[in-house]
Write a protein that holds these residues in place. Structure first.
Motif, PDB file in Angstrom:
ATOM      1  N   GLY A 170       9.103   5.915  -2.271  1.00 44.84           N
ATOM      2  CA  GLY A 170       9.274   6.595  -0.986  1.00 44.84           C
ATOM      3  C   GLY A 170      10.223   7.785  -1.041  1.00 44.84           C
ATOM      4  N   THR A 171      10.743   8.125   0.114  1.00 49.96           N
ATOM      5  CA  THR A 171      11.671   9.259   0.240  1.00 49.96           C
ATOM      6  C   THR A 171      12.881   9.049  -0.662  1.00 49.96           C
ATOM      7  OG1 THR A 171      11.015   9.487   2.556  1.00 49.96           O
ATOM      8  CG2 THR A 171      13.076  10.546   1.915  1.00 49.96           C
ATOM      9  N   CYS A 172      13.431   7.857  -0.605  1.00 52.81           N
ATOM     10  CA  CYS A 172      14.686   7.562  -1.315  1.00 52.81           C
ATOM     11  C   CYS A 172      14.599   7.909  -2.802  1.00 52.81           C
ATOM     12  CB  CYS A 172      15.007   6.083  -1.114  1.00 52.81           C
ATOM     13  SG  CYS A 172      16.353   5.499  -2.099  1.00 52.81           S
TER      14      CYS A 172
ATOM     15  N   ILE B 197       0.857  -1.193   0.000  1.00 50.75           N
ATOM     16  CA  ILE B 197       0.000   0.000   0.000  1.00 50.75           C
ATOM     17  C   ILE B 197       0.890   1.239   0.000  1.00 50.75           C
ATOM     18  CG2 ILE B 197      -1.941   1.173   1.116  1.00 50.75           C
ATOM     19  CD1 ILE B 197      -2.363  -1.370   2.800  1.00 50.75           C
ATOM     20  N   GLU B 198       0.600   2.170  -0.914  1.00 54.36           N
ATOM     21  CA  GLU B 198       1.371   3.419  -0.963  1.00 54.36           C
ATOM     22  C   GLU B 198       0.402   4.573  -1.162  1.00 54.36           C
ATOM     23  OE1 GLU B 198       4.605   4.708  -0.551  1.00 54.36           O
ATOM     24  OE2 GLU B 198       3.443   6.524  -0.899  1.00 54.36           O
ATOM     25  N   LYS B 199       0.591   5.622  -0.354  1.00 57.54           N
ATOM     26  CA  LYS B 199      -0.363   6.736  -0.438  1.00 57.54           C
ATOM     27  C   LYS B 199      -0.152   7.610  -1.662  1.00 57.54           C
ATOM     28  CE  LYS B 199       1.841  10.112   2.551  1.00 57.54           C
ATOM     29  NZ  LYS B 199       1.683  11.033   3.629  1.00 57.54           N
TER      30      LYS B 199
ATOM     31  N   SER C 261      18.970  13.541  -5.140  1.00 54.92           N
ATOM     32  CA  SER C 261      20.156  14.256  -4.634  1.00 54.92           C
ATOM     33  C   SER C 261      21.411  13.798  -5.379  1.00 54.92           C
ATOM     34  CB  SER C 261      20.316  14.092  -3.117  1.00 54.92           C
ATOM     35  OG  SER C 261      20.487  12.746  -2.771  1.00 54.92           O
ATOM     36  N   LYS C 262      21.496  12.498  -5.661  1.00 58.60           N
ATOM     37  CA  LYS C 262      22.698  12.035  -6.380  1.00 58.60           C
ATOM     38  C   LYS C 262      22.695  12.519  -7.823  1.00 58.60           C
ATOM     39  CE  LYS C 262      23.536  10.886  -2.728  1.00 58.60           C
ATOM     40  NZ  LYS C 262      22.655  11.031  -1.558  1.00 58.60           N
ATOM     41  N   SER C 263      21.509  12.619  -8.423  1.00 60.36           N
ATOM     42  CA  SER C 263      21.441  13.161  -9.785  1.00 60.36           C
ATOM     43  C   SER C 263      22.000  14.578  -9.799  1.00 60.36           C
ATOM     44  CB  SER C 263      19.973  13.139 -10.255  1.00 60.36           C
ATOM     45  OG  SER C 263      19.816  13.955 -11.372  1.00 60.36           O
TER      46      SER C 263
ATOM     47  N   GLY D 105      12.923   0.126   8.688  1.00 61.37           N
ATOM     48  CA  GLY D 105      13.333   1.379   8.027  1.00 61.37           C
ATOM     49  C   GLY D 105      13.331   2.581   8.949  1.00 61.37           C
ATOM     50  N   ASP D 106      13.169   3.750   8.355  1.00 62.24           N
ATOM     51  CA  ASP D 106      13.267   5.006   9.114  1.00 62.24           C
ATOM     52  C   ASP D 106      12.273   5.073  10.274  1.00 62.24           C
ATOM     53  OD1 ASP D 106      15.149   5.745   7.274  1.00 62.24           O
ATOM     54  OD2 ASP D 106      14.161   7.593   6.632  1.00 62.24           O
ATOM     55  N   VAL D 107      11.122   4.430  10.120  1.00 61.72           N
ATOM     56  CA  VAL D 107      10.069   4.561  11.137  1.00 61.72           C
ATOM     57  C   VAL D 107      10.450   3.897  12.470  1.00 61.72           C
ATOM     58  CG1 VAL D 107       8.638   2.510  10.618  1.00 61.72           C
ATOM     59  CG2 VAL D 107       7.539   4.656  11.307  1.00 61.72           C
TER      60      VAL D 107
ATOM     61  N   LEU E 233      18.929   5.187   6.706  1.00 69.23           N
ATOM     62  CA  LEU E 233      19.557   4.976   5.410  1.00 69.23           C
ATOM     63  C   LEU E 233      18.761   3.953   4.617  1.00 69.23           C
ATOM     64  CD1 LEU E 233      23.269   4.782   6.594  1.00 69.23           C
ATOM     65  CD2 LEU E 233      22.261   6.604   5.203  1.00 69.23           C
ATOM     66  N   ALA E 234      18.768   4.122   3.297  1.00 65.35           N
ATOM     67  CA  ALA E 234      17.985   3.242   2.441  1.00 65.35           C
ATOM     68  C   ALA E 234      18.445   1.793   2.563  1.00 65.35           C
ATOM     69  CB  ALA E 234      18.106   3.711   0.994  1.00 65.35           C
ATOM     70  N   HIS E 235      19.765   1.574   2.588  1.00 64.23           N
ATOM     71  CA  HIS E 235      20.240   0.180   2.610  1.00 64.23           C
ATOM     72  C   HIS E 235      19.959  -0.491   3.955  1.00 64.23           C
ATOM     73  CE1 HIS E 235      23.528   3.098   3.073  1.00 64.23           C
ATOM     74  NE2 HIS E 235      24.019   2.319   3.996  1.00 64.23           N
TER      75      HIS E 235
HETATM   76  P1  FAD Z   1      10.515   5.910   2.963  1.00 65.27           P
HETATM   77  O1  FAD Z   1      11.469   5.850   1.845  1.00 65.27           O
HETATM   78  O2  FAD Z   1      10.351   7.213   3.653  1.00 65.27           O
HETATM   79  O3  FAD Z   1       9.109   5.423   2.405  1.00 65.27           O
HETATM   80  C1  FAD Z   1       7.948   5.443   3.174  1.00 65.27           C
HETATM   81  C2  FAD Z   1       6.737   5.400   2.264  1.00 65.27           C
HETATM   82  O4  FAD Z   1       5.577   5.137   3.041  1.00 65.27           O
HETATM   83  C3  FAD Z   1       6.474   6.729   1.551  1.00 65.27           C
HETATM   84  O5  FAD Z   1       6.363   6.514   0.165  1.00 65.27           O
HETATM   85  C4  FAD Z   1       5.149   7.204   2.144  1.00 65.27           C
HETATM   86  O6  FAD Z   1       4.356   7.919   1.217  1.00 65.27           O
HETATM   87  C5  FAD Z   1       4.495   5.889   2.519  1.00 65.27           C
HETATM   88  N1  FAD Z   1       3.465   6.015   3.563  1.00 65.27           N
HETATM   89  C6  FAD Z   1       3.583   6.637   4.759  1.00 65.27           C
HETATM   90  N2  FAD Z   1       2.453   6.500   5.475  1.00 65.27           N
HETATM   91  C7  FAD Z   1       1.597   5.790   4.712  1.00 65.27           C
HETATM   92  C8  FAD Z   1       0.276   5.317   4.899  1.00 65.27           C
HETATM   93  N3  FAD Z   1      -0.393   5.517   6.047  1.00 65.27           N
HETATM   94  N4  FAD Z   1      -0.303   4.635   3.891  1.00 65.27           N
HETATM   95  C9  FAD Z   1       0.350   4.382   2.737  1.00 65.27           C
HETATM   96  N5  FAD Z   1       1.608   4.793   2.512  1.00 65.27           N
HETATM   97  C10 FAD Z   1       2.227   5.478   3.489  1.00 65.27           C
HETATM   98  N6  FAD Z   1      19.833   7.054   2.273  1.00 65.27           N
HETATM   99  C11 FAD Z   1      20.859   6.348   1.740  1.00 65.27           C
HETATM  100  O7  FAD Z   1      21.035   5.183   2.093  1.00 65.27           O
HETATM  101  N7  FAD Z   1      21.694   6.901   0.799  1.00 65.27           N
HETATM  102  C12 FAD Z   1      21.551   8.179   0.383  1.00 65.27           C
HETATM  103  O8  FAD Z   1      22.326   8.636  -0.460  1.00 65.27           O
HETATM  104  C13 FAD Z   1      20.494   8.960   0.933  1.00 65.27           C
HETATM  105  N8  FAD Z   1      20.288  10.226   0.544  1.00 65.27           N
HETATM  106  C14 FAD Z   1      19.246  10.943   1.052  1.00 65.27           C
HETATM  107  C15 FAD Z   1      19.076  12.265   0.647  1.00 65.27           C
HETATM  108  C16 FAD Z   1      18.024  13.013   1.154  1.00 65.27           C
HETATM  109  C17 FAD Z   1      17.849  14.430   0.697  1.00 65.27           C
HETATM  110  C18 FAD Z   1      17.116  12.415   2.077  1.00 65.27           C
HETATM  111  C19 FAD Z   1      15.959  13.190   2.619  1.00 65.27           C
HETATM  112  C20 FAD Z   1      17.285  11.109   2.492  1.00 65.27           C
HETATM  113  C21 FAD Z   1      18.355  10.357   1.992  1.00 65.27           C
HETATM  114  N9  FAD Z   1      18.578   9.046   2.408  1.00 65.27           N
HETATM  115  C22 FAD Z   1      19.628   8.341   1.891  1.00 65.27           C
HETATM  116  C23 FAD Z   1      17.711   8.393   3.418  1.00 65.27           C
HETATM  117  C24 FAD Z   1      16.713   7.448   2.741  1.00 65.27           C
HETATM  118  O9  FAD Z   1      15.963   8.158   1.783  1.00 65.27           O
HETATM  119  C25 FAD Z   1      15.785   6.840   3.772  1.00 65.27           C
HETATM  120  O10 FAD Z   1      16.564   6.245   4.803  1.00 65.27           O
HETATM  121  C26 FAD Z   1      14.907   5.757   3.159  1.00 65.27           C
HETATM  122  O11 FAD Z   1      14.091   6.287   2.147  1.00 65.27           O
HETATM  123  C27 FAD Z   1      14.011   5.110   4.229  1.00 65.27           C
HETATM  124  O12 FAD Z   1      13.246   4.125   3.620  1.00 65.27           O
HETATM  125  P2  FAD Z   1      11.866   3.634   4.236  1.00 65.27           P
HETATM  126  O13 FAD Z   1      11.438   2.507   3.354  1.00 65.27           O
HETATM  127  O14 FAD Z   1      12.015   3.390   5.673  1.00 65.27           O
HETATM  128  O15 FAD Z   1      10.858   4.872   4.105  1.00 65.27           O
END
Ligand code: FAD
Length: 471
Positions: free
Chosen positions: A41-43, A33-35, A51-53, A315-317, A323-325
């Motif tokens: 997501g953020t990445c 599910i994605e809103k 940012s890398k682009s 992940g971040d939550v 970090l993405a990895h």
């Molecule tokens: P997210 O990528 O944040 O994805 C969460 C998703 O959940 C979102 O799409 C959101 O819309 C969705 N969502 C939230 N609530 C709901 C809901 N109730 N219902 C449905 N969908 C929902 N990390 C690296 O490892 N390397 C990098 O070079 C790097 N560069 C970055 C540069 C910037 C500018 C930023 C801001 C971050 C960077 N990061 C980098 C960090 C990385 O983006 C995050 O650590 C990573 O995206 C976290 O992944 P995640 O899957 O936990 O969450």
């Protein structure tokens, strides 16, 4: 769609979509599910990829302007099309979004667009603009990520000029003077982009050093390099006020926390980059009793299981290194665990960190300070990049590799480096630390010449015997 699932994943960031793919590969009937319409997501949308682009585009511009002439490459006229640079970034993001969508289809994952809210355990409501739909799950993974932390600002209008990383990656003009609050990885990467494109950049950091959670040697060296290139860095300053002036400029008032000295910085934009907070809005965690810590991160045990047995979070939550990895590895772990496999738990000390400044910075394992705090006796292998033939040939002579190993066992405990290709080079250190290699092991491995990786071998010999071949 059969709306009773083995696994429902909420959030399509690198944690969510990777866990959904792995779960489906291992036979679980899976939904994601994605809103937002765009996946990733953020990445993919406002983080790593855009940012890398821009980091690469701005680096090419900066090199063309400042370094190519030393290679005998002379331009009559060099100009910058910022709009095109942004357009290229948007196209890359779009292509990557489509790639994730394709992977969902390829792996038979049912995709729902809408906001997920827990109704009760085993039932999630998905709300899009028109409809509400309930689906049922046996297991769920929450991967809803994080959002930028903002400073409490009284005048909301200021926000057009006071921006987060999200706006900074989609600007329609290059700031003349950019003030960045926060000298962490995101702040330094955005500082690099706009400095290379011509902005006058000032970074204000509250701690006594930038990238304060990395090894102190990296902080010192990258600060020196960035300052030499023209970025102003002010450490140990606390923000006192941010004011929007009549000139439409931003005035940032700061105070030095050591000597009380007050300063004022003026910019046409102010980027707040002071960290990210967990995103759990609309999830309805209270309906099912999922517990969070004081900062709002979802609490999980060693298996990444929340306070509700069949619901996991990654992940971040859940915090830790955002970090993405790290999110991806957690996603793989939970998917394999739910499919009945016995995956290894992630060693959080071995999640590498990378900073894409020029030169790049990367790090894995314990910092020198952490080793000292543990009372471990250690050896240091410190090898400067400038000694390498490839460094001179390429013109990238800045930086070093610092290897820390146990004095008695010679096991490598941490590796910290600055230099061209450090973002890729750190993987050799990752493998070494995962396999608990000694510095002698690394020294005895044949490294290709001429490459930056030779610095890793030399640092290993220094750590092992306090000798280097080329120094
Ligand atoms: P997210 O990528 O944040 O994805 C969460 C998703 O959940 C979102 O799409 C959101 O819309 C969705 N969502 C939230 N609530 C709901 C809901 N109730 N219902 C449905 N969908 C929902 N990390 C690296 O490892 N390397 C990098 O070079 C790097 N560069 C970055 C540069 C910037 C500018 C930023 C801001 C971050 C960077 N990061 C980098 C960090 C990385 O983006 C995050 O650590 C990573 O995206 C976290 O992944 P995640 O899957 O936990 O969450």
């Amino acid at each position: 769609m059969n709306n009773l699932y083995d696994l429902v994943v909420i959030g399509s960031g690198p944690g969510g979509y990777v866990s959904a793919i792995r779960a489906s590969q291992l036979g679980l009937h899976t939904a994601l599910i994605e809103k937002y319409q765009d996946l990733g997501g953020t990445c993919l949308n406002v983080g790593c990829i855009p940012s890398k682009s821009l980091l690469y585009s701005s680096k090419y511009f900066f090199f063309a302007k400042n370094h190519h002439h030393s290679h005998g490459i002379i331009y009559d006229k060099l100009s910058l099309d910022f709009e095109k640079m942004m357009k290229r970034k948007n196209e890359i993001v779009k292509k990557t979004n489509e790639g994730v969508k394709y992977l969902m289809k390829k792996n038979n994952i049912d995709l729902y667009n809408g906001i997920a809210t827990f109704k009760k355990n085993h039932v999630i409501s998905i709300t899009d603009r028109k409809t509400i739909e309930d689906i049922q799950f046996k297991y769920c993974i929450i991967a809803t990520g994080s959002k930028p932390i903002s400073l409490p600002l009284s005048n909301f209008e200021k926000r057009k000029k006071i921006i987060s990383s999200t706006e900074a990656l989609s600007m329609d003009e290059i700031p003349k003077k950019l003030i960045i609050i926060g000298g962490g990885i995101i702040g330094l990467e955005l500082a690099s982009i706009y400095h290379r494109l011509g902005s006058q950049v000032t970074i204000i950091e509250t701690m006594d050093r930038i990238i304060s959670n990395m090894d102190h040697s990296l902080s010192q060296e990258i600060q020196k390099i960035l300052e030499k290139s023209g970025i102003q860095i002010k450490t140990s300053f606390i923000i006192q006020d941010i004011v929007l002036l009549e000139t439409n400029e931003i005035s940032v008032y700061v105070k030095n926390k050591n000597n009380g000295k007050k300063m004022k910085y003026i910019g046409d934009y102010c980027l707040i980059s002071i960290g990210r907070s967990p995103y759990t809005e609309n999830l309805g965690l209270e309906h099912i009793g999922i517990q969070k810590d004081q900062k709002g991160f979802i609490l999980v045990n060693d298996f990444l299981q929340s306070s509700v047995e069949n619901i996991y979070a990654i992940g971040d939550v859940i915090g830790g290194k955002m970090l993405a990895h790290k999110a991806e590895e957690e996603g793989l772990y939970v998917a394999e665990h739910l499919a009945g496999q016995k995956p290894n738990k992630l060693n959080y000390n071995l999640v590498p960190s990378v900073l894409y400044t020029n030169p790049e910075v990367s790090s894995i394992g314990f910092t020198e300070k952490e080793i000292q705090n543990k009372g471990i006796e250690y050896n240091i292998g410190f090898f400067p990049m400038r000694i390498l033939g490839i460094a001179r040939a390429s013109g990238s002579t800045e930086g070093f590799v610092k290897m820390l190993s146990h004095k008695k066992t010679d096991e490598i405990l941490g590796v910290h480096m600055i230099g061209d290709h450090a973002s890729d080079m750190i993987m050799e250190a990752s493998v070494a630390l995962e396999f608990r290699a000694s510095s002698e092991d690394i020294y005895r491995i044949c490294h290709p010449h001429p490459t930056f990786s030779e610095s890793f071998k030399e640092a290993a010999l220094l750590s092992f015997e306090n000798k280097a071949i080329h120094m």
